[in-house]
Write an enzyme that holds these catalytic residues in place. Structure first.
Site, PDB file in Angstrom:
ATOM      1  N   GLU A  61       5.971  59.344  -3.045  1.00  0.00           N
ATOM      2  CA  GLU A  61       4.641  58.715  -3.027  1.00  0.00           C
ATOM      3  C   GLU A  61       4.686  57.652  -4.111  1.00  0.00           C
ATOM      4  OE1 GLU A  61       1.499  57.250  -3.878  1.00  0.00           O
ATOM      5  OE2 GLU A  61       0.779  59.141  -4.737  1.00  0.00           O
ATOM      6  N   GLU A  98       2.278  45.392  -8.278  1.00  0.00           N
ATOM      7  CA  GLU A  98       1.367  46.442  -8.743  1.00  0.00           C
ATOM      8  C   GLU A  98       1.203  46.328 -10.256  1.00  0.00           C
ATOM      9  OE1 GLU A  98       2.626  50.605  -8.552  1.00  0.00           O
ATOM     10  OE2 GLU A  98       0.658  51.082  -7.738  1.00  0.00           O
TER      11      GLU A  98
HETATM   12  P1  NAD Z   1       7.917  56.100 -13.426  1.00  0.00           P
HETATM   13  O1  NAD Z   1       8.225  56.048 -11.987  1.00  0.00           O
HETATM   14  O2  NAD Z   1       8.968  55.619 -14.374  1.00  0.00           O
HETATM   15  O3  NAD Z   1       7.554  57.597 -13.871  1.00  0.00           O
HETATM   16  C1  NAD Z   1       7.101  58.597 -13.002  1.00  0.00           C
HETATM   17  C2  NAD Z   1       7.900  59.863 -13.230  1.00  0.00           C
HETATM   18  O4  NAD Z   1       9.273  59.615 -12.912  1.00  0.00           O
HETATM   19  C3  NAD Z   1       7.895  60.342 -14.683  1.00  0.00           C
HETATM   20  O5  NAD Z   1       7.896  61.760 -14.697  1.00  0.00           O
HETATM   21  C4  NAD Z   1       9.213  59.826 -15.222  1.00  0.00           C
HETATM   22  O6  NAD Z   1       9.711  60.556 -16.309  1.00  0.00           O
HETATM   23  C5  NAD Z   1      10.097  59.981 -13.998  1.00  0.00           C
HETATM   24  N1  NAD Z   1      11.287  59.118 -14.000  1.00  0.00           N
HETATM   25  C6  NAD Z   1      11.414  57.871 -14.524  1.00  0.00           C
HETATM   26  N2  NAD Z   1      12.654  57.409 -14.326  1.00  0.00           N
HETATM   27  C7  NAD Z   1      13.341  58.368 -13.676  1.00  0.00           C
HETATM   28  C8  NAD Z   1      14.693  58.477 -13.194  1.00  0.00           C
HETATM   29  N3  NAD Z   1      15.566  57.494 -13.342  1.00  0.00           N
HETATM   30  N4  NAD Z   1      15.042  59.605 -12.550  1.00  0.00           N
HETATM   31  C9  NAD Z   1      14.167  60.597 -12.373  1.00  0.00           C
HETATM   32  N5  NAD Z   1      12.894  60.567 -12.817  1.00  0.00           N
HETATM   33  C10 NAD Z   1      12.484  59.458 -13.459  1.00  0.00           C
HETATM   34  O7  NAD Z   1       6.603  55.344 -13.728  1.00  0.00           O
HETATM   35  P2  NAD Z   1       6.098  54.844 -15.175  1.00  0.00           P
HETATM   36  O8  NAD Z   1       7.176  54.187 -15.982  1.00  0.00           O
HETATM   37  O9  NAD Z   1       5.430  55.976 -15.817  1.00  0.00           O
HETATM   38  O10 NAD Z   1       5.105  53.744 -14.718  1.00  0.00           O
HETATM   39  C11 NAD Z   1       5.636  52.491 -14.320  1.00  0.00           C
HETATM   40  C12 NAD Z   1       4.938  51.989 -13.102  1.00  0.00           C
HETATM   41  O11 NAD Z   1       5.042  52.940 -12.052  1.00  0.00           O
HETATM   42  C13 NAD Z   1       3.451  51.810 -13.266  1.00  0.00           C
HETATM   43  O12 NAD Z   1       3.149  50.607 -13.878  1.00  0.00           O
HETATM   44  C14 NAD Z   1       2.999  51.882 -11.849  1.00  0.00           C
HETATM   45  O13 NAD Z   1       3.186  50.646 -11.217  1.00  0.00           O
HETATM   46  C15 NAD Z   1       3.919  52.888 -11.226  1.00  0.00           C
HETATM   47  N6  NAD Z   1       3.313  54.246 -11.147  1.00  0.00           N
HETATM   48  C16 NAD Z   1       2.839  54.648  -9.953  1.00  0.00           C
HETATM   49  C17 NAD Z   1       2.247  55.887  -9.839  1.00  0.00           C
HETATM   50  C18 NAD Z   1       1.679  56.358  -8.544  1.00  0.00           C
HETATM   51  O14 NAD Z   1       0.748  57.159  -8.554  1.00  0.00           O
HETATM   52  N7  NAD Z   1       2.203  55.952  -7.413  1.00  0.00           N
HETATM   53  C19 NAD Z   1       2.161  56.722 -10.944  1.00  0.00           C
HETATM   54  C20 NAD Z   1       2.686  56.299 -12.170  1.00  0.00           C
HETATM   55  C21 NAD Z   1       3.274  55.059 -12.240  1.00  0.00           C
END
Ligand code: NAD
Length: 495
Positions: free
Chosen positions: A265, A399
């Site tokens: 998602e 986004e």
């Molecule tokens: P992210 O995708 O980096 O983080 C979400 C989750 O994924 C966290 O638990 C993080 O620790 C984990 N993660 C990060 N890199 C990973 C990897 N290489 N392997 C496995 N897990 C990993 O998102 P973010 O850095 O917290 O936010 C960045 C951008 O992501 C935001 O600006 C936004 O655009 C988007 N975002 C979207 C949602 C959503 O609801 N769809 C939620 C949070 C962030």
């Protein structure tokens, strides 16, 4: 409660800070620096949480596997799983104030929203899937007279769940509810900013009778603990909410390891289309503003592209700008606050970069700076609206994940649909019109997992939620979510 009471409770807040593995608190293997937890409203470090490394992931997955294989949860009766999950939801409800306070302190969501929306969303989700546990039915397809075929659902085994910080409990609940109700074991990695609330939820699950090892929570860094979980050969399926970049990396990790299914998602750039014949432009403007300023705009479904038919462009723009100005921004421990801080300095920097880009590309109508009502410290941006935006502008394509709205004009229905679909994303959309035929035509023509007509962000647990295109695959919520956590087995019997 008064703001003072919440502040006093926050000062006394004690948060779990160790890994939760096999039903107990564990120290990590020591190779990872701990995670500093910074309160985004104040910029002050308020807790230090242990960070899991690859060895801790191995330990948690092994615990989950043992729990799954010996049947302590996976082979209990569905009604037993229902009862334990209902007891768990009751404990979440009993600890609602503490959990709300943890989430507000972790990521800045206003206390009215954590107490009124975030924690209730978790307990409603647990209850909904608890009640589903003993109401699922398998299939008995028609066959010839000398044979019998059974199609049954089995839990997949060990589920890896990686969740974000914007709705830390809601998103976790959407994964845990269907996964646990159908008998799986789970290793969940919360986001770096929001581990303490989830650790507390896991403790409550154990107190409610969830057997050890069935739910393990590993705070840690995405590229370390998250990546190790994604690459683990003994994780049977992976479920994720977060960014597209991480989604891509999880698909690679699965391809490089055991080809586990990866349910994603991801984000959105949702169009909210206001036709001149909208039933009530005040309501449309209210929801347009609410949708993108709620949760500081840190929301995958945020209607961040407001498409307005030219005849009503000035009127709708004026109403939305007025809503942005009147939004109550400030102390997240004040129950009157509507928008709190941005989750982190890093996220604020990203949003500010987009505001700078927007100033070059379009017309800044309101916002763009920290609000006057914010404290001197912390990470703040006032509700921000850009007018005169072209759908090709970066602020309309990427986004932003902050309280930033782009207003785009259109002339007719065909152009509205073309602009709505001219995006890599396909998560959600809004359509405002009094014309029933147009409502159906446009909602069919928009490629999105959810289309709201004359409303936004409505829906309960009985409806599926998820995206198309680069917004992801699979569905959270509803009975469809169990597809992710169960495998169909055909048993063919010659009689
Ligand atoms: P992210 O995708 O980096 O983080 C979400 C989750 O994924 C966290 O638990 C993080 O620790 C984990 N993660 C990060 N890199 C990973 C990897 N290489 N392997 C496995 N897990 C990993 O998102 P973010 O850095 O917290 O936010 C960045 C951008 O992501 C935001 O600006 C936004 O655009 C988007 N975002 C979207 C949602 C959503 O609801 N769809 C939620 C949070 C962030």
């Amino acid at each position: 409660m008064t703001t003072g009471t919440w502040h006093r409770a926050a000062a006394d807040l004690s948060a779990p800070t160790r890994l939760f593995v096999d039903g107990d608190w564990r120290d990590p293997d020591g190779t990872e620096d701990p995670l500093e937890q910074v309160n985004p409203a104040t910029g002050v470090t308020w807790a230090t949480v242990a960070a899991a490394g690859p060895a801790d992931v191995d330990r948690a997955v092994a615990a989950a596997r043992r729990a799954f294989d010996d049947g302590r949860w996976s082979r209990t009766s569905p009604s037993h799983r229902r009862d334990v999950m209902l007891a768990w939801a009751d404990l979440v409800e009993a600890h609602a104030d503490d959990l709300a306070l943890l989430v507000t302190t972790e990521m800045g969501k206003p206390i009215g929203d954590t107490r009124g929306i975030e924690v209730p969303a978790l307990l409603k989700t647990i209850r909904w899937y608890a009640e589903l546990a003993d109401k699922l039915v398998d299939e008995l397809p028609v066959t010839g007279p000398d044979e019998l075929a059974l199609v049954t659902r089995e839990p997949v085994g060990v589920v890896g769940a990686i969740v974000p910080w914007n709705f830390p409990l809601t998103m976790a609940g959407w994964k845990l509810g269907p996964a646990l109700a159908t008998g799986n074991s789970v290793v969940l990695k919360p986001a770096e900013y929001t581990s303490t609330s989830m650790l507390e939820v896991a403790r409550l699950a154990t107190e409610a009778g969830l057997p050890d090892g069935v739910l393990n929570v590993l705070p840690g860094r995405g590229p370390v603990a998250g990546d190790a979980l994604a690459r683990h050969d003994d994780v049977d399926t992976l479920t994720f909410t977060g960014s597209g970049a991480t989604g891509r990396s999880l698909l690679h990790a699965a391809a490089d390891s055991n080809l586990k299914p990866v349910w994603l998602e991801l984000g959105g750039k949702s169009p909210n289309v206001v036709f001149a014949d909208a039933p009530n432009l005040d309501v449309a403007a209210d929801m347009a503003a609410w949708g993108v300023f709620f949760n500081s705009g840190e929301m995958c479904t945020a209607p961040s592209r407001l498409l307005v038919q030219r005849e009503v462009l000035d009127e709708v723009t004026a109403k939305v700008v007025a809503r942005a100005r009147s939004r109550v921004v400030g102390d997240p421990l004040d129950e009157a606050t509507e928008t709190g801080p941005i989750v982190s300095a890093r996220q604020l920097d990203t949003i500010r970069e987009y505001v700078a880009i927007g100033r070059d590309e379009a017309d800044l109508l309101v916002g763009g700076e920290a609000p006057d009502t914010a404290g001197p410290e912390g990470f703040w941006l006032a509700p921000t609206v850009f007018g005169g935006v072209d759908n090709d502008h970066r602020i309309a394509r990427e986004e932003i994940f902050g309280p930033v709205l782009s207003i785009i004009a259109f002339d007719d229905e065909e152009e509205a649909v073309r602009l709505a679909n001219d995006t890599p994303y396909g998560l959600a959309a809004g359509v405002w019109t009094s014309d029933l035929s147009r409502a159906h035509r446009v909602s069919r023509a928009i490629t999105a997992g959810t289309v709201w007509v004359n409303c936004y962000e409505e829906g309960g647990l009985s409806v599926p939620f998820g995206g198309r295109k680069q917004s992801g695959n699979g569905r959270d919520k509803s009975v469809h979510a169990i597809d992710k956590f169960t495998a169909l087995k055909t048993t063919w019997i010659a009689l």
